[in-house]
Write a protein that holds these residues in place. Structure first.
Motif, PDB file in Angstrom:
ATOM      1  N   GLU A  89      45.484  37.150  32.073  1.00 24.72           N
ATOM      2  CA  GLU A  89      46.302  38.323  31.769  1.00 24.72           C
ATOM      3  C   GLU A  89      46.198  39.393  32.855  1.00 24.72           C
ATOM      4  OE1 GLU A  89      45.133  39.619  27.875  1.00 24.72           O
ATOM      5  OE2 GLU A  89      46.492  38.199  26.885  1.00 24.72           O
ATOM      6  N   GLU A  90      45.496  39.064  33.935  1.00 29.43           N
ATOM      7  CA  GLU A  90      45.374  40.012  35.049  1.00 29.43           C
ATOM      8  C   GLU A  90      46.331  39.591  36.158  1.00 29.43           C
ATOM      9  OE1 GLU A  90      42.161  40.793  38.445  1.00 29.43           O
ATOM     10  OE2 GLU A  90      41.401  41.301  36.437  1.00 29.43           O
ATOM     11  N   GLY A  91      46.929  40.578  36.813  1.00 31.42           N
ATOM     12  CA  GLY A  91      47.869  40.268  37.892  1.00 31.42           C
ATOM     13  C   GLY A  91      47.760  41.232  39.054  1.00 31.42           C
ATOM     14  N   LEU A 120      61.631  47.358  35.311  1.00 35.24           N
ATOM     15  CA  LEU A 120      60.506  46.729  36.007  1.00 35.24           C
ATOM     16  C   LEU A 120      59.300  46.562  35.083  1.00 35.24           C
ATOM     17  CD1 LEU A 120      59.085  45.633  38.501  1.00 35.24           C
ATOM     18  CD2 LEU A 120      58.696  47.992  39.242  1.00 35.24           C
ATOM     19  N   THR A 121      59.025  47.583  34.288  1.00 34.70           N
ATOM     20  CA  THR A 121      57.906  47.515  33.343  1.00 34.70           C
ATOM     21  C   THR A 121      58.116  46.400  32.321  1.00 34.70           C
ATOM     22  OG1 THR A 121      57.517  49.884  33.613  1.00 34.70           O
ATOM     23  CG2 THR A 121      56.550  48.862  31.684  1.00 34.70           C
ATOM     24  N   GLN A 122      59.351  46.295  31.842  1.00 33.29           N
ATOM     25  CA  GLN A 122      59.668  45.221  30.880  1.00 33.29           C
ATOM     26  C   GLN A 122      59.521  43.850  31.538  1.00 33.29           C
ATOM     27  OE1 GLN A 122      63.603  46.276  29.499  1.00 33.29           O
ATOM     28  NE2 GLN A 122      62.830  47.679  27.922  1.00 33.29           N
ATOM     29  N   GLN A 127      55.889  38.839  31.755  1.00 37.22           N
ATOM     30  CA  GLN A 127      55.019  37.886  32.456  1.00 37.22           C
ATOM     31  C   GLN A 127      53.680  37.693  31.744  1.00 37.22           C
ATOM     32  OE1 GLN A 127      56.099  36.112  35.288  1.00 37.22           O
ATOM     33  NE2 GLN A 127      57.993  37.074  34.562  1.00 37.22           N
ATOM     34  N   GLY A 128      53.482  38.461  30.657  1.00 37.29           N
ATOM     35  CA  GLY A 128      52.243  38.319  29.896  1.00 37.29           C
ATOM     36  C   GLY A 128      51.047  38.998  30.540  1.00 37.29           C
ATOM     37  N   PRO A 289      57.549  35.387  42.816  1.00 31.23           N
ATOM     38  CA  PRO A 289      58.558  36.422  42.574  1.00 31.23           C
ATOM     39  C   PRO A 289      59.038  36.358  41.127  1.00 31.23           C
ATOM     40  CG  PRO A 289      59.049  35.185  44.570  1.00 31.23           C
ATOM     41  CD  PRO A 289      57.970  34.431  43.855  1.00 31.23           C
ATOM     42  N   PHE A 290      59.219  37.519  40.505  1.00 35.42           N
ATOM     43  CA  PHE A 290      59.652  37.537  39.106  1.00 35.42           C
ATOM     44  C   PHE A 290      60.752  38.557  38.838  1.00 35.42           C
ATOM     45  CE2 PHE A 290      56.512  40.841  39.426  1.00 35.42           C
ATOM     46  CZ  PHE A 290      56.932  41.838  38.549  1.00 35.42           C
TER      47      PHE A 290
END
Length: 450
Positions: A89-91, A120-122, A127-128, A289-290
């Motif tokens: 859960e860390e990115g 962007l926040t959403q 991405q979890g 990329p997301f």
């Protein structure tokens, strides 16, 4: 024969009006250049000093605009990509900007800061990710010096002197609210800034001036300093007097604002923001990329660039041209690409002796003949409608204005009542007295084209 006589009469009237203008006391120590051609035939209607290089101020924006259309294409859009390297859960967040000057701009609904941050926040949330442990801004290939050569220190701290970064935010602008005293000479205090500045502070050395004196406040940021100072005056009895400044570090401001938005969305964001120009491309394989933010089209950017004379847009476009042509996002690379473009179209670089993209620098020297040649070229291009629409209307004529100290200019197009069409450029350097009085006298000359 009739059209020849008509052309001669316009030429004669212009010659008479220009002679009167030149003999005006406001031009005692100044110089004026006026170049007018028939738009359809290209024949010279009037020429005075057309090959003399003068400071063009913001009329230079027509050169940058036409060059951007030619070298980037009217469908060009900036893309700002976001990528994550996830461990559970860390990115780690990587931002890959391309110099978009519209990111966070209030001029379009989908570019507004709150809209960008929300989307962007959403996207990060989807991405979890629950914790962002680092934010890296990829600055590779982009010159770190945001301010072009020749800009004045009095300009660069203020909103119209915002330099372009690879990652721009809110047009690299912020507002300061000021409170003045009741008496002339009283100190002025800072109420706050919008948005809140990240990593920078301001102090006031302002004083209160007479009612009606307006905004005479200037923001100065020392080189590599973190505390700016505001000097000058604002009128007495003001409780929230607004002035606008240039963000010293847009990347830090964006990242700090994003961290606040993530916190509000329940995503922890810790760690230092790193702006890296040393080969982040090699790291990109580690990131997925997301999300991508796409700018409005070039047509739309140039509309606001010319209509509101947004200097940042010109500097960003200039560096983008440089990056696209040589892989270096620098002012010098952009200038070289623009000079090379117009050299192939018959304009020597000595007539486009430019150092920036907006005309804010007093070091620029451009000829009225070069400006008219650029405008004439634009008339024949498929992108002309968008370019023409971007020009403001002054004195019932479609033309770009230019103003810096001692400089006034107008360049554009006009269709006369008799159907004749003209392309013109009118530049004045080193006039004296009031700019308002000079403008009225310039209009008197240009009225001969009506």
């Amino acid at each position: 024969m009739h059209s020849l006589a008509l052309a001669q009469s316009v030429s004669g009237r212009l010659a008479s009006a220009f002679k009167t203008f030149q003999n005006d006391p406001q031009l005692r120590n100044g110089i004026a250049s006026l170049y007018v051609v028939d738009a359809k035939t290209g024949k010279v209607v009037f020429d005075q000093n057309s090959q003399l290089g003068l400071a063009p101020a913001s009329t230079q924006k027509i050169i940058t605009s036409a060059s951007a259309y030619e070298l980037l294409g009217d469908g060009f859009q900036y893309k700002t990509k976001f990528a994550l390297a996830k461990t559970g859960e860390e990115g780690k967040l990587l931002i890959m900007p391309t110099g978009d000057p519209t990111l966070g701009s209030w001029r379009w609904g989908n570019t507004k800061d709150e809209a960008v941050l929300k989307e962007l926040t959403q996207a990060i949330s989807r991405q979890g990710v629950k914790h962002i442990s680092s934010i890296t801004v990829d600055n590779e290939g982009w010159n770190e010096e945001a301010i072009p050569d020749g800009w004045m220190w009095q300009d660069v701290g203020n909103y119209y002197g915002a330099g372009p970064a690879k990652l721009n935010w809110r047009e690299n602008q912020f507002d300061v609210m000021l409170r003045s005293g009741k008496n002339i000479g009283d100190p002025v205090s800072i109420v706050g800034t919008v948005p809140e500045l990240k990593g920078y502070k301001l102090r006031s050395e302002l004083s209160s001036a007479a009612a009606g004196t307006g905004d005479n406040a200037y923001i100065y940021f020392p080189v590599n300093g973190t505390t700016g100072v505001i000097r000058g005056t604002i009128p007495v009895n003001e409780s929230r007097f607004k002035i606008s400044g240039a963000l010293p570090a847009a990347s830090d401001q964006f990242a700090g604002t994003l961290q606040d938005a993530l916190t509000e969305a329940g995503i922890r964001s810790t760690g230092k923001v790193v702006v890296d120009s040393r080969g982040t491309a090699n790291q990109q394989a580690k990131y997925a990329p997301f999300y991508t933010v796409t700018s409005p089209s070039l047509d739309s950017i140039i509309y606001w660039f010319n209509r509101k004379s947004v200097n940042l847009y010109g500097e960003a476009l200039l560096r983008t041209i440089g990056y696209q042509k040589s892989g270096v996002g620098s002012t010098d690379a952009g200038v070289e690409a623009i000079q090379n473009l117009w050299k192939t179209r018959g304009i020597p670089e000595t007539e486009l002796n430019i150092v920036d993209g907006s005309g804010l620098s007093p070091l620029n020297r451009v000829t009225t003949q070069a400006q008219v040649k650029v405008l004439q070229h634009a008339r024949k291009q498929p992108w002309f409608d968008g370019f023409y629409a971007s020009l403001p209307l002054y004195n019932d004529m479609k033309m770009k204005s230019g103003t810096i100290r001692g400089v006034k200019g107008y360049t554009g197009y006009h269709k006369a009542k008799d159907g004749n069409e003209y392309v013109f450029s009118f530049l004045i350097n080193n006039y004296n007295g009031s700019s308002g009085a000079l403008v009225r006298k310039m209009y008197n000359v240009l009225d001969e084209l009506k």
